[in-house]
Design an enzyme around this catalytic site. Structure first.
Site, PDB file in Angstrom:
ATOM      1  N   ASN A 154     -21.258  65.665   5.357  1.00 17.04           N
ATOM      2  CA  ASN A 154     -20.221  66.627   4.957  1.00 17.04           C
ATOM      3  C   ASN A 154     -19.965  66.648   3.448  1.00 17.04           C
ATOM      4  O   ASN A 154     -19.677  67.702   2.884  1.00 17.04           O
ATOM      5  CB  ASN A 154     -18.922  66.344   5.712  1.00 17.04           C
ATOM      6  N   GLY A 230     -19.289  57.832   8.881  1.00 20.56           N
ATOM      7  CA  GLY A 230     -19.793  58.757   9.886  1.00 20.56           C
ATOM      8  C   GLY A 230     -18.901  58.755  11.112  1.00 20.56           C
ATOM      9  O   GLY A 230     -17.708  58.415  11.036  1.00 20.56           O
ATOM     10  N   SER A 231     -19.467  59.098  12.242  1.00 25.32           N
ATOM     11  CA  SER A 231     -18.681  59.246  13.465  1.00 25.32           C
ATOM     12  C   SER A 231     -18.256  57.892  14.025  1.00 25.32           C
ATOM     13  O   SER A 231     -18.907  56.867  13.804  1.00 25.32           O
ATOM     14  CB  SER A 231     -19.495  59.996  14.519  1.00 25.32           C
ATOM     15  N   THR A 234     -20.986  56.385  16.376  1.00 29.12           N
ATOM     16  CA  THR A 234     -22.070  55.690  15.683  1.00 29.12           C
ATOM     17  C   THR A 234     -21.576  54.390  15.069  1.00 29.12           C
ATOM     18  O   THR A 234     -22.262  53.362  15.102  1.00 29.12           O
ATOM     19  CB  THR A 234     -22.682  56.587  14.600  1.00 29.12           C
ATOM     20  N   GLU A 252     -16.134  53.576   7.765  1.00 26.17           N
ATOM     21  CA  GLU A 252     -15.186  54.672   7.546  1.00 26.17           C
ATOM     22  C   GLU A 252     -15.585  55.764   8.514  1.00 26.17           C
ATOM     23  O   GLU A 252     -16.659  56.350   8.396  1.00 26.17           O
ATOM     24  CB  GLU A 252     -15.240  55.151   6.095  1.00 26.17           C
ATOM     25  N   CYS A 287     -13.311  64.476   6.445  1.00 19.19           N
ATOM     26  CA  CYS A 287     -12.637  63.542   7.342  1.00 19.19           C
ATOM     27  C   CYS A 287     -11.141  63.473   7.075  1.00 19.19           C
ATOM     28  O   CYS A 287     -10.371  63.022   7.921  1.00 19.19           O
ATOM     29  CB  CYS A 287     -13.259  62.156   7.241  1.00 19.19           C
ATOM     30  N   GLU A 466     -12.605  50.859   1.113  1.00 19.43           N
ATOM     31  CA  GLU A 466     -13.481  51.162  -0.003  1.00 19.43           C
ATOM     32  C   GLU A 466     -12.613  51.516  -1.203  1.00 19.43           C
ATOM     33  O   GLU A 466     -11.419  51.733  -1.076  1.00 19.43           O
ATOM     34  CB  GLU A 466     -14.402  52.338   0.356  1.00 19.43           C
TER      35      GLU A 466
END
Length: 485
Positions: A154, A230-231, A234, A252, A287, A466
């Site tokens: 994204n 990511g998701s 995952t 994240e 996100c 992060e």
């Protein structure tokens, strides 16, 4: 587009652009036109192994390099991107479907800022000392070795550099896997690294799918840590693989963010524009977007009318058109997923106030994947639409009657990444913000980011933080030294 015009991308391993060892490639589509325009490597464990080997060979010299020299190399990479900002922005827009204006003003400048921020931060990364009556304790922080960075589609270069920059600044060597859906700017970054004189093996970029290249990366015994964005699905799979190996992991993941609008908010055009942007920026594919808008009941009808009017004015169109507010959805698969969620919302009894369907854009984009910004009301908090991350231009409006109910509704999902609240009461702002189960809370604003601050979520939105010293701490190992006095 003819086959002769199709770009062939390469991996970046040991300082050179290389084809995948098995000779396999993946099609890369331009979302705005719905056609293949490039091929990226469909890398395998063999490519990952070669990248890890190159990183291991480069690590001793890179870790021993003074922080200031590592910082200068990161600055040189940032300079190479900055001198080609327009080319990078054009590539990011083409690859992801986002408006060119957004890539030009946000994505690429932020990628440059990431590199420069951590180049500066590492020169100020201080150790800790604790003096006692009979001993002096001090902390050394050493790089981990070879680390893996996996980034999403994204915000491709934005989030790719967000991981790579602190890892490299701290003295690690990196094997990074960008999304195979949006690989173009990562490929361009490789050439920028070559031009900047980054030593071979310090950064390696391996393209491919999560199932093949990504899995090989997280399973490789030479990888000391994984940073993943990511998701949630995952991320959970990665965590289950790494947990028995006792490797450091930063995740994240997804969000179902709430925007809380209280009756005493400053109801002006600028603030309403920000709330609309927080819902639909990058086609809702950020996100941090606020996909659930909670509105105090006494102003619900007025807010709804004004909000929908603003949304109606948004233009969905060719990403190259400066007038386009929303571009294309990143892939056909994601287009189908978002459209499926809209259909489900209708099945659950939702009333579509605006949007709710695909948009046909005339001209070169007639076969592209576009969806109208969609506003839905009348759904229960526990329905699929209000619980599952849609990650598209879809928001729901939900009334509330009290501060307590607003907090309850905001916290009523398994996610906890970000929230924004709008109120004229400073007391309420502090009180409500402290009760929200969220890693980030914006008060009367959205997406104002200071790179020094910790970034991440709670619950199913992530593990770890992060940004700033948090990132530098993640990519280093602490050792306490105790000296008797």
């Amino acid at each position: 587009m003819t086959s002769a015009a199709i770009l062939t991308l390469a991996n970046y391993i040991d300082g050179a652009l290389q084809p995948p060892r098995a000779g396999r490639y993946l099609d890369v589509h331009e979302p705005a036109i719905g056609a293949v325009y490039a091929r990226c490597p469909d890398s395998s464990a063999e490519d990952i192994d070669a990248a890890v080997g190159a990183a291991q060979r480069a690590f001793p010299a890179w870790a021993a390099l003074p922080a200031g020299q590592r910082a200068r190399l990161l600055e040189r990479i940032a300079e190479r991107i900055e001198t080609q900002l327009e080319a990078f922005a054009q590539a990011e827009s083409r690859d992801s479907g986002k408006p060119l204006a957004l890539a030009r003003s946000l994505d690429i400048p932020r990628a440059i800022a990431n590199l420069r921020f951590f180049a500066a931060a590492i020169t100020q990364f201080a150790s800790e000392t604790h003096a006692g009556a009979d001993a002096l304790n001090y902390t050394l922080r050493a790089p981990l070795g070879v680390v893996g960075c996996i980034s999403p589609w994204n915000l491709p270069l934005y989030l790719f550099t967000w991981k790579i920059a602190p890892a490299l600044a701290a003295g690690n060597c990196v094997v990074a896997k960008p999304s195979e859906i949006t690989p173009l700017t990562a490929w361009m970054l490789a050439q920028a690294c070559i031009d900047a004189g980054l030593p071979p093996g310090v950064l390696n970029i391996v393209h491919g799918t999560g199932a093949r290249a990504g899995q090989a990366l997280i399973e490789h015994p030479g990888i000391a840590a994984i940073s993943f964005t990511g998701s949630t699905r995952t991320g959970a799979a990665i965590a289950s693989t790494l947990a028995p190996k006792f490797k450091k992991l930063s995740l994240e993941m997804g969000g179902k963010n709430a925007t809380l609008v209280f009756a005493d908010w400053e109801a002006n055009a600028a603030n309403l524009d920000t709330i609309v942007r927080s819902a639909f920026a990058n086609q809702g594919q950020i996100c941090l977007c606020g996909s659930r808008i909670l509105i105090e009941r006494s102003i619900y009808e007025k807010f709804k009318t004004d909000f929908v009017e603003k949304v109606r004015a948004l233009k969905v169109g060719d990403p190259q058109d400066a007038a386009s507010d929303l571009g294309a959805i990143v892939s056909r698969a994601h287009f189908d997923k978002v459209m499926g969620h809209i259909a489900l919302a209708r099945e659950e009894g939702g009333r579509v106030l605006y949007g709710g369907g695909a948009v046909r854009v005339d001209g070169r984009c007639s076969d592209g994947w576009f969806i109208a910004p969609t506003v839905i009301e009348g759904l229960a908090m526990d329905c699929h639409t209000n619980q599952e991350e849609i990650f598209g231009p879809v928001v729901t409006l939900i009334p509330f009657d009290s501060d307590d109910e607003a907090v309850m509704l905001a916290n009523a999902t398994r996610y906890g990444l970000a929230a924004s609240l709008w109120t004229g009461s400073l007391t309420r702002a502090h009180r409500v913000a402290a009760r929200l189960e969220s890693g980030i809370v914006w008060i009367n604003c959205w997406l104002r980011r200071d790179l020094r601050t910790p970034f991440g979520g709670v619950k199913d939105s992530g593990v770890g933080r992060e940004g700033g010293v948090e990132a530098l701490r993640f990519f280093t190992e602490a050792k306490n030294i105790c000296v008797a006095l």
